[in-house]
Design a protein around this motif. Sequence first.
Motif, PDB file in Angstrom:
ATOM      1  N   MET A  25      89.549  98.596  81.486  1.00 36.31           N
ATOM      2  CA  MET A  25      89.817  98.356  80.025  1.00 36.31           C
ATOM      3  C   MET A  25      89.474  96.659  79.077  1.00 36.31           C
ATOM      4  O   MET A  25      89.855  97.018  77.618  1.00 36.31           O
ATOM      5  N   LEU A  39      90.821  94.030  80.053  1.00 36.20           N
ATOM      6  CA  LEU A  39      92.634  93.359  79.352  1.00 36.20           C
ATOM      7  C   LEU A  39      93.026  92.968  80.818  1.00 36.20           C
ATOM      8  O   LEU A  39      93.744  92.447  80.580  1.00 36.20           O
ATOM      9  N   ARG A  81      87.071  96.620  71.766  1.00 35.15           N
ATOM     10  CA  ARG A  81      87.778  97.167  70.956  1.00 35.15           C
ATOM     11  C   ARG A  81      87.380  98.686  70.198  1.00 35.15           C
ATOM     12  O   ARG A  81      88.346  99.608  70.134  1.00 35.15           O
ATOM     13  N   ARG A 139      88.182 100.663  73.346  1.00 37.71           N
ATOM     14  CA  ARG A 139      89.475 100.837  73.697  1.00 37.71           C
ATOM     15  C   ARG A 139      90.905 101.580  72.695  1.00 37.71           C
ATOM     16  O   ARG A 139      90.368 100.921  71.657  1.00 37.71           O
ATOM     17  N   GLY A 140      91.360 102.949  73.295  1.00 36.80           N
ATOM     18  CA  GLY A 140      92.109 103.131  72.373  1.00 36.80           C
ATOM     19  C   GLY A 140      91.113 104.220  71.821  1.00 36.80           C
ATOM     20  O   GLY A 140      92.157 105.217  71.188  1.00 36.80           O
ATOM     21  N   MET A 162      95.011 104.018  77.700  1.00 38.36           N
ATOM     22  CA  MET A 162      96.050 104.071  78.909  1.00 38.36           C
ATOM     23  C   MET A 162      97.069 104.387  79.171  1.00 38.36           C
ATOM     24  O   MET A 162      97.631 103.655  76.937  1.00 38.36           O
ATOM     25  N   PHE A 183     100.794 103.136  80.193  1.00 38.10           N
ATOM     26  CA  PHE A 183     101.718 102.191  80.958  1.00 38.10           C
ATOM     27  C   PHE A 183     103.018 102.323  82.086  1.00 38.10           C
ATOM     28  O   PHE A 183     102.824 103.842  82.073  1.00 38.10           O
ATOM     29  N   ILE A 188     101.496 105.411  66.275  1.00 35.34           N
ATOM     30  CA  ILE A 188     100.913 106.289  66.772  1.00 35.34           C
ATOM     31  C   ILE A 188      99.339 105.793  65.857  1.00 35.34           C
ATOM     32  O   ILE A 188      98.438 105.852  66.117  1.00 35.34           O
ATOM     33  N   GLU A 198      98.907 103.573  63.931  1.00 29.69           N
ATOM     34  CA  GLU A 198      97.541 102.090  64.234  1.00 29.69           C
ATOM     35  C   GLU A 198      96.345 102.867  64.745  1.00 29.69           C
ATOM     36  O   GLU A 198      94.876 102.313  64.195  1.00 29.69           O
ATOM     37  N   ALA A 199      96.311 103.324  65.977  1.00 38.63           N
ATOM     38  CA  ALA A 199      94.745 103.966  66.660  1.00 38.63           C
ATOM     39  C   ALA A 199      94.585 104.497  65.489  1.00 38.63           C
ATOM     40  O   ALA A 199      92.859 104.108  65.329  1.00 38.63           O
ATOM     41  N   ILE A 201      92.200 102.978  62.830  1.00 35.98           N
ATOM     42  CA  ILE A 201      91.483 102.046  62.551  1.00 35.98           C
ATOM     43  C   ILE A 201      90.432 102.778  63.550  1.00 35.98           C
ATOM     44  O   ILE A 201      89.584 101.919  63.314  1.00 35.98           O
ATOM     45  N   HIS A 202      90.959 103.646  64.319  1.00 34.90           N
ATOM     46  CA  HIS A 202      89.197 104.233  64.965  1.00 34.90           C
ATOM     47  C   HIS A 202      88.814 105.193  64.336  1.00 34.90           C
ATOM     48  O   HIS A 202      87.646 105.409  64.077  1.00 34.90           O
ATOM     49  N   MET A 238     100.091 108.869  71.553  1.00 36.45           N
ATOM     50  CA  MET A 238      99.333 108.066  71.046  1.00 36.45           C
ATOM     51  C   MET A 238      97.873 107.450  71.769  1.00 36.45           C
ATOM     52  O   MET A 238      97.060 106.622  71.167  1.00 36.45           O
TER      53      MET A 238
END
Lengths: 308, 343
Positions: B60, B62, B91, B94-95, B100, B102, B119, B121-122, B125-126, B173
Motif C-alpha cells: 500500500m 503506507l 494515492r 490506493r483505495g 485494504m 483492517f 464511503i 469520500e473514496a 476522489i477516484h 468502502m
Amino acid sequence: MFAYFIRRTLGVIPVILGVILVVFILTTIVPGDPARIMMGQRGDPETLKLIRKEMGLDEPTHVQLVKFYKDVFTLNLGRSYRNNMTVIESIKSRLPVTATLAIGAMIIAVVLGVSIGIYSATHQYTWQDYLSMIFSLLGIASPVYFVGLIMVIIFARKLGWVPGTGLGNGEWIYYVLPILTLGVRPMALIVRLTRSTMLEVVHQDYVKTARAKGLKEKAVIYKHALKNALIPVITIIGLQTASLLSGVMLTETIYSLPGLGRLSIQAVTNRDFPIIRGVVLFMALVFVLANLLVDLSYGFFDPRIRYE
Amino acid sequence: MANKNKEKLVDVKNLKTYFYTEEGVVKAVDGIDFEIYPGETLGIVGESGCGKSVTSLSIMGLVESPPGKIAEGEILFEGIDLTKLSQAEMRKIRGNEISMIFQEPMTSLNPVYTIGDQISEAIIIHKGLSKKEAMKESVEMLKKVGIPLPEQRINEYPHQLSGGMRQRVMIAMALSCDPKLLIADEPTTALDVTIQAQILELMNSLKASYGMSIMMITHDLGVIAEISDRVAVMYAGKIVEYTDVNTLFADPKHPYTWGLMNSIPKLDRDVNRLQAIPGIVPNPLNFPDGCKFNTRCPLAEGKCFTDEPKIVDAAEGHKVRCWRYKDLEEMKKQNVKIYEEQR
C-alpha cells in the motif's frame, strides 16, 4: 440533538443559583461594615443605624439572601459605595475593554495554538517542533504578571514598537501587548494539548483507513485527524476562560486599562461590596456560559455525545 | 495449475522492509517473493510479528517512514513497480486499484463522520462523482455487503453499528472503486465466530462477482482453509513455505507449518493434549544465525545453526525453506511425533 441542547441549557440553572448563593455568602462573611464604609469615619451611630435599616442589613441573614436573589433577578444590584453609579452601569462602561482583551486573547490562543500544535505534531522531532515545545513550556510556566512586565520592558521600553500603558484614545495598537500577555498562557497550553492529541490521533486506525483510501495527506490531517483531536482542545478552551478572567485582572492592572478587572481590584481594596458582588457574579456567569457553549459544541464535534 | 499461465497481478520480488530504530535495524520483512494472480486469494499466515502486516503496508505504500523503509526489492502491480512511484501516483492506486481492510472494525472507521461520508469520500476522489452521486453509490455498496436499511444507515455514525456491521462497511468502502486487489489484514480476528463466517462468506461471494484478487493476512489457519487458493507461511520476516492450500494442509513440508497444523484441536481425533511449538518468536533485533526457526525447531542440527536455508522447490508448485524437509517427510511417514505434547 435538540433534546441534548435543552438538557444542557437547563442544567445551567442550578449552577447559576448556586453561584449567587456563594457570592452572597462570601460578601457577607468578609469583615467590614458596609454602612461604615459608605459613611467613612464621619458617620454617627444614628446615621449608621438608619443606613443599615435602609440597606436591609439589620434583617436576619435568610431574609437578606432572599432579597439578594430578588435583586439579582431584577438586575437591581445597587450602587457603588464610592461614586454612586449603579453596578450595571459600571460593568457596562468597563465591559468593552475587557471583552476586547479576552476575546482577542482567546482568538490568538486558539488560532495560533491549534496551528502551531498541528505543525508540531506533523513535524515531530524536528527543530521547529522542539522550538515550539520549549516556548510553550515557557509560556505555561510564566505567570501573567511576569509575561506582562517582560513584554513592556522589551517591546514598549527597549524597542518602542507599541505603547506600554494606558489606552490612548482606544487605538488598536494599545491593545497589542495586553492581548498578547493575556493570550500567551492559553496559547501555550493549546499548543501542547493539540500536539499531543494530534500525535495520538494520527496513529489511530481510522487515520490509516483514510490514507488507505488514497486521500491527500492534507485531507487526512485536517479532515480526519483534526476533528477528533479538537475534542479535548475544546474542553481546555472552556476551562481556560476561567484563567482568562483572572488574567484580565492582572493584565489590566499592569497596563492600567479601565476594564472590569481593574474595577474589581479597586472595588476589593475599597470594600465596595455591590461592585464586588456584581463583577464576581458577572464573571461567574461568563464562565458558566462559556462552558455551556463548550458542552453544546461537543454535540457538533462528537456525534457519540448527542445520543447518550 | 491453470492460473499459472495468466498474467501476474502482483509480483513481489525480494522485498525487504526494514525499520531503522534506535536499538538497531528491525528486518520486519527480509527478502520475500510471491505473486498474486487475477481472481485468486493468496493467504499469508504467521504469528504476530512475522512481518505479514508490514508486507501489506509495503504494498500500500503506507509503511511509516521514518523509521520504516523499503530497503530493497520490487513490488510489481500490473507490471508497474510501486516502490518507485511518487506519493501522488501512489494515492491514485490506493483505495482505487488496491484497497485494504483492517483488523479492528471498531476503530477503523472515523467516529466523527457518518458512514455515508466515509464511503463516498473514496468514490469522489477516484471516480470523480459529485457528493450526491457518490452517496447514491454508497447506498448501493451497503446493499451489496448486506447491510439492512442502507438509506438509513448511510446517515448514521460508526458507534451506532455493531462490529460485524462495521466490518461490512469497511468492505463496502474498500470495494467502492472496484479494486483489482483487496488486502485484508486480519479482517475477522476481532469478530466473534459466527460473524467471522459471515464475513468470509461475503468476501468470497464478492470476490467472485468483482473478479478481484484478495491477499488475506491472518494468523488463523481456519480462515486460510476457508478462503485461500494459495498460501505463504511467514516466519521472522521470511516466507518458509509457499504452495496451494490443499497441498499445504495435506502435506506440510516445513517443521513450522507442521507444528502449526498439529496445534489445531481436531474434532475427529481423540487427543488429550495438543502438540505445541515450544518457545516464542525470536527478537527481530537479534535473530539467530542460520535458520531463523532453529531456536524452536525440534529437527535443528549442525547446518541449521550456521547457514540460512534458501527457499527451494520441494515439489511442483511447493516451495519450502528448510535444510531437513526430506527428513521431516520420513518422520511423518513413520508417524513420529516431532513436537512434544504440552503439559
